[in-house]
Design a protein around this motif. Sequence first.
Motif, mmCIF file in Angstrom:
data_model
loop_
_atom_site.group_PDB
_atom_site.id
_atom_site.type_symbol
_atom_site.label_atom_id
_atom_site.label_comp_id
_atom_site.label_asym_id
_atom_site.label_seq_id
_atom_site.Cartn_x
_atom_site.Cartn_y
_atom_site.Cartn_z
ATOM 1 N N THR A 141 36.880 50.744 49.179
ATOM 2 C CA THR A 141 36.339 49.381 49.169
ATOM 3 C C THR A 141 36.468 48.799 47.771
ATOM 4 N N THR A 142 36.965 47.565 47.697
ATOM 5 C CA THR A 142 37.121 46.881 46.411
ATOM 6 C C THR A 142 36.281 45.610 46.391
ATOM 7 N N TYR A 143 35.427 45.499 45.388
ATOM 8 C CA TYR A 143 34.575 44.320 45.204
ATOM 9 C C TYR A 143 35.110 43.493 44.044
ATOM 10 N N LEU A 144 35.017 42.181 44.189
ATOM 11 C CA LEU A 144 35.315 41.280 43.072
ATOM 12 C C LEU A 144 33.990 40.707 42.573
ATOM 13 N N LEU A 145 33.668 41.005 41.328
ATOM 14 C CA LEU A 145 32.459 40.473 40.698
ATOM 15 C C LEU A 145 32.867 39.391 39.709
ATOM 16 N N VAL A 146 32.320 38.205 39.914
ATOM 17 C CA VAL A 146 32.638 37.071 39.054
ATOM 18 C C VAL A 146 31.376 36.574 38.370
ATOM 19 N N GLY A 147 31.429 36.462 37.045
ATOM 20 C CA GLY A 147 30.356 35.843 36.289
ATOM 21 C C GLY A 147 30.748 34.414 35.987
ATOM 22 N N SER A 148 30.208 33.493 36.757
ATOM 23 C CA SER A 148 30.587 32.089 36.592
ATOM 24 C C SER A 148 29.763 31.439 35.496
ATOM 25 N N ASP A 149 30.411 30.539 34.734
ATOM 26 C CA ASP A 149 29.662 29.804 33.708
ATOM 27 C C ASP A 149 29.146 28.483 34.263
ATOM 28 N N LEU A 196 48.312 34.300 34.390
ATOM 29 C CA LEU A 196 48.792 34.734 35.703
ATOM 30 C C LEU A 196 49.326 33.537 36.479
ATOM 31 N N LYS A 197 50.156 33.816 37.464
ATOM 32 C CA LYS A 197 50.676 32.765 38.332
ATOM 33 C C LYS A 197 49.596 32.337 39.321
ATOM 34 N N ILE A 198 49.194 31.093 39.238
ATOM 35 C CA ILE A 198 48.187 30.550 40.146
ATOM 36 C C ILE A 198 48.922 29.757 41.228
ATOM 37 N N VAL A 206 43.731 32.913 34.052
ATOM 38 C CA VAL A 206 43.184 33.271 35.361
ATOM 39 C C VAL A 206 41.827 32.626 35.619
ATOM 40 N N ASN A 207 41.052 32.385 34.577
ATOM 41 C CA ASN A 207 39.716 31.825 34.811
ATOM 42 C C ASN A 207 39.755 30.378 35.286
ATOM 43 N N SER A 208 40.918 29.724 35.132
ATOM 44 C CA SER A 208 41.019 28.343 35.592
ATOM 45 C C SER A 208 41.269 28.248 37.097
ATOM 46 N N LYS A 212 40.256 25.246 39.805
ATOM 47 C CA LYS A 212 41.317 24.523 40.502
ATOM 48 C C LYS A 212 41.198 24.608 42.029
ATOM 49 N N GLY A 213 40.790 25.763 42.512
ATOM 50 C CA GLY A 213 40.770 25.940 43.973
ATOM 51 C C GLY A 213 39.617 26.755 44.495
ATOM 52 N N GLY A 214 38.630 26.950 43.676
ATOM 53 C CA GLY A 214 37.459 27.684 44.137
ATOM 54 C C GLY A 214 37.721 29.171 44.307
ATOM 55 N N THR A 215 36.808 29.838 44.976
ATOM 56 C CA THR A 215 36.892 31.284 45.142
ATOM 57 C C THR A 215 38.152 31.741 45.878
ATOM 58 N N PRO A 216 38.544 31.079 46.994
ATOM 59 C CA PRO A 216 39.752 31.554 47.692
ATOM 60 C C PRO A 216 40.996 31.574 46.809
ATOM 61 N N LEU A 217 41.162 30.573 45.936
ATOM 62 C CA LEU A 217 42.339 30.546 45.064
ATOM 63 C C LEU A 217 42.260 31.648 44.013
ATOM 64 N N LEU A 218 41.072 31.915 43.497
ATOM 65 C CA LEU A 218 40.910 33.006 42.535
ATOM 66 C C LEU A 218 41.252 34.346 43.189
ATOM 67 N N VAL A 219 40.763 34.564 44.405
ATOM 68 C CA VAL A 219 41.042 35.813 45.120
ATOM 69 C C VAL A 219 42.538 35.944 45.389
ATOM 70 N N GLN A 220 43.176 34.842 45.817
ATOM 71 C CA GLN A 220 44.608 34.878 46.102
ATOM 72 C C GLN A 220 45.406 35.193 44.836
ATOM 73 N N THR A 221 45.008 34.607 43.715
ATOM 74 C CA THR A 221 45.697 34.851 42.442
ATOM 75 C C THR A 221 45.624 36.318 42.059
ATOM 76 N N LEU A 222 44.441 36.913 42.168
ATOM 77 C CA LEU A 222 44.257 38.315 41.786
ATOM 78 C C LEU A 222 44.961 39.260 42.754
ATOM 79 N N GLU A 223 44.916 38.962 44.047
ATOM 80 C CA GLU A 223 45.582 39.832 45.016
ATOM 81 C C GLU A 223 47.095 39.792 44.823
ATOM 82 N N ASN A 224 47.640 38.610 44.526
ATOM 83 C CA ASN A 224 49.080 38.514 44.276
ATOM 84 C C ASN A 224 49.484 39.278 43.024
ATOM 85 N N ALA A 225 48.629 39.250 41.994
ATOM 86 C CA ALA A 225 48.977 39.881 40.717
ATOM 87 C C ALA A 225 48.800 41.398 40.755
ATOM 88 N N THR A 226 47.862 41.885 41.551
ATOM 89 C CA THR A 226 47.553 43.314 41.546
ATOM 90 C C THR A 226 48.017 44.056 42.791
#
Length: 403
Positions: A141-149, A196-198, A206-208, A212-226
């Motif tokens: 199981t992989t969790y994504l923990l985000v500390g939002s400002d 990273l490619k967004i 990556v923090n942008s 730009k697209g909320g949580t789904p775009l952040l998840v998609q960016t990280l999954e594509n990169a890793t």
Amino acid sequence: MAGRGNHNGDDGDGSNGDGFDWIYGAPGAGSGSGSQPGRDADPTRRLPVQPRPGVSPPRQTNRMPPIEQYGATPEPPRSPRPNWAPRRSPWSRPRTYVRLFFALLALWLVFLVAVPIVSWNKVDKVDFEPSADRPGDQPGTTYLLVGSDSRAGLTKEERKKLHTGNEKSELTDTILLLHTGDGPTTLVSIPRDSPLKIPGFGTSKVNSAYAKGGTPLLVQTLENATGIRIDHYVEIGFGGLVGVVDAVGGIEICPKKAIRDKPSGLDVKKGCQEVDGATALAYSRARKHSPISDLARVQQQREVVAAVGKRVLSPWSVVNPLRWWKLNAAVPDFFRFGEGMGPVAAGKWALAMTDTGESCTVPLASADATWDKKRANKLFATIIEDRTEDITPDLCTATGLAD
């Protein structure tokens, strides 16, 4: 009839019977000196008298109580309590305290279960899964923990006190991938400045992606990169960190040198020390004090997250009703969880955060947060295949830079 008496009232033994004494027994007959007049010598010789139909047999008033029939001695009657004798208080009986103990224990267990359930029903859920193609199911199981400002929910005075600045800012200060499975629990920090490619926006920090697209775009960016599939999502805001740290009574941080960081408002001395929520937040945000800037902040953030998890899961947080209440009350206001993540999965995540397994920054080629793709892909492969026991020291370093 000889030997049976005659019909003249003479029974042959000198008595004046009616000739039927041989059936009913002669009155006064008996043997030995113990016989008494008027009593049968052998009552068993009498034929039992059958009661007539519809007539109840005479009540035997001389029957012994059942307890005495079996040879037991009856208990003597209790003497009534004198009017002057004081009544015994129920608090003088040990069983009263036993009952009270179990009643309080039952209430406490209900409290421990009910409070998290009520809090969980108030937590905001986030639709974090991207609609685009995603990696297939993977072991572990992989969790994504985000500390939002994000400053949402903070007043102007609170933003000033916490040195958080612009209320409209929505960047991700902290990005952590936490993997649990058959091997050691692995926590990988992603520097927020990683280029990273967004999808749909080209290459950017990556923090942008979050802005730009909320949580789904952040998840998609990280999954594509890793290539790692993200199963669950956890988000904590500025105020959330402060609230949770204060709810558990503060945490311990151990800076290796004294730090004064004006942008974050941090001013701490060298060595281990207890800090409150505001200081913990400043410590996790400070970066101007180090030549490796963002990499130093990543290490501080991991230290804060681990310290919070340790306090949250400490026995005192459960035993102390006030702390338990404050801790659970802070969750709905400052935490957000991904859709499909229930309280059990949230508990497993919190428990995994305290696990002393592998902890590292994604392998980097330079201090500007550019990834070392060769080493990074090797690290990602061990997570994808749930082989974290094969992670070598050169793939997992505190700063991400090769030693």
